[in-house]
Design a protein around this motif. Structure first.
Motif, PDB file in Angstrom:
ATOM      1  N   LEU A  22     -14.149  -1.379   5.207  1.00 49.79           N
ATOM      2  CA  LEU A  22     -13.576  -2.247   4.069  1.00 49.79           C
ATOM      3  C   LEU A  22     -12.097  -1.917   4.031  1.00 49.79           C
ATOM      4  O   LEU A  22     -11.349  -3.203   4.045  1.00 49.79           O
ATOM      5  N   ILE A  23     -11.459  -1.033   4.789  1.00 49.96           N
ATOM      6  CA  ILE A  23     -10.096  -0.931   4.738  1.00 49.96           C
ATOM      7  C   ILE A  23      -9.369  -1.629   5.735  1.00 49.96           C
ATOM      8  O   ILE A  23      -8.416  -2.506   5.685  1.00 49.96           O
ATOM      9  N   GLU A  24      -9.987  -1.636   6.946  1.00 46.83           N
ATOM     10  CA  GLU A  24      -9.817  -2.380   8.090  1.00 46.83           C
ATOM     11  C   GLU A  24      -9.981  -4.115   7.781  1.00 46.83           C
ATOM     12  O   GLU A  24      -8.937  -5.012   8.155  1.00 46.83           O
ATOM     13  N   GLU A  25     -10.818  -4.351   7.159  1.00 49.00           N
ATOM     14  CA  GLU A  25     -10.875  -5.607   6.676  1.00 49.00           C
ATOM     15  C   GLU A  25      -9.768  -6.180   5.604  1.00 49.00           C
ATOM     16  O   GLU A  25      -9.235  -7.353   5.794  1.00 49.00           O
TER      17      GLU A  25
ATOM     18  N   ASN B 174      -4.317  -8.909   5.270  1.00 47.50           N
ATOM     19  CA  ASN B 174      -3.237  -8.784   4.618  1.00 47.50           C
ATOM     20  C   ASN B 174      -3.363  -8.420   3.131  1.00 47.50           C
ATOM     21  O   ASN B 174      -2.391  -8.722   2.360  1.00 47.50           O
ATOM     22  N   VAL B 175      -4.318  -7.801   2.649  1.00 45.69           N
ATOM     23  CA  VAL B 175      -4.577  -7.254   1.224  1.00 45.69           C
ATOM     24  C   VAL B 175      -3.994  -6.044   1.172  1.00 45.69           C
ATOM     25  O   VAL B 175      -4.874  -5.092   1.008  1.00 45.69           O
TER      26      VAL B 175
END
Length: 275
Positions: free
Chosen positions: A220-223, A228-229
């Motif tokens: 989730l973090i990498e996504e 760029n969120v």
């Protein structure tokens, strides 16, 4: 690998200089707490609730609360003295026992043992003796000013030291509430449960067990990073030299403007004399 302790361990007259290295690590993903408005990391202060002010480290003392809001203050000198008296870096194996005699509830933390200078031969001797006897060693060790009970055993090709809890640190199982007695077990249900256990029985392969939550969280973090969120800490806006100059110019202009509005005192006095 970082050394967390350095000293020696002995059994009988055999002394082995060793180093300890942490055998495990915590791979939890650490999340920071940010201020929702400006995304700045939240800091925590040590504040006295009575004085209502922040307390510096040099103004903090250690104490033991022997009853509610009653304390015995311990001076740093007293604690340092106890520390030095118990700071012996030589660990002696007290007993040899079988590993299965120790319930896993006692085990706390694992350390790899590495031989220090000239300790390789004695290290190999203790490793071989433990392997051949099928026993583990029980010892005491001081780590970070705390006395620890520990066991020494063979793990693959290395010696492993595991700190274990003292008996008074393990809570009494009799204090656990609502434990049912064996009379509540129905034989038919037991037979079905045993069949299920048999079907699920396999050889323990640690590599097949993974932390699925940690994996999903990292994905989730990498996504979010890829999309760029992200947010950035809001920096404090310092007054730039140009802003300072503009401010001073505005103040000076205001001052000059005020001076122009006031009539000169000498001209007033001269006007009165003519009258």
């Amino acid at each position: 690998m970082h050394t967390v302790w350095k000293g020696s361990i002995s059994f009988g007259l055999v002394n082995i200089p060793i180093k300890l290295h942490s055998a495990t690590e915590n791979n939890d993903i650490k999340l920071r707490q940010l201020h929702k408005e400006c995304h700045s990391p939240i800091s925590y202060q040590k504040v006295c609730p009575i004085c209502d002010k922040e307390v510096k480290n040099e103004d903090i003392v250690k104490a033991y609360e022997y009853t509610k809001n009653k304390f015995v203050v311990l001076d740093e000198e007293d604690l340092e003295k106890l520390k030095k008296e118990n700071e012996d870096k030589a660990v002696e194996i007290i007993d040899f026992v079988k590993l299965e005699e120790i319930d896993p509830i006692y085990f706390e933390r694992s350390y790899f043992m590495a031989p220090d200078a000239n300790g390789g031969k004695a290290y190999a001797l203790l490793r071989k003796a433990l392997q051949e006897s099928g026993k583990i060693g029980v010892a005491k060790i001081i780590i970070r000013s705390k006395e620890q009970l520990a066991v020494v055993r063979v793990y693959k090709d290395a010696l492993l030291m595991e700190t274990i809890h003292f008996p008074d640190e393990v809570r009494n199982v009799q204090d656990v509430p609502n434990i049912p007695d064996e009379g509540t077990v129905v034989k038919k249900e037991l037979d079905t449960a045993l069949l299920l256990v048999e079907q699920l029985t396999t050889v323990f392969e640690p590599d097949k067990y993974t932390d699925e939550y940690r994996t999903a969280l990292m994905e989730l973090i990498e996504e979010k990073k890829a999309g760029n969120v992200t947010v950035a800490k809001t920096e404090k806006q310092a007054i730039s030299p140009s802003n300072t100059t503009d401010l001073m110019a505005a103040l000076q202009a205001s001052l000059d403007k005020t001076k122009k509005k006031k009539p000169a005192p000498r001209k007033r006095a001269a006007a009165k004399m003519k009258a």
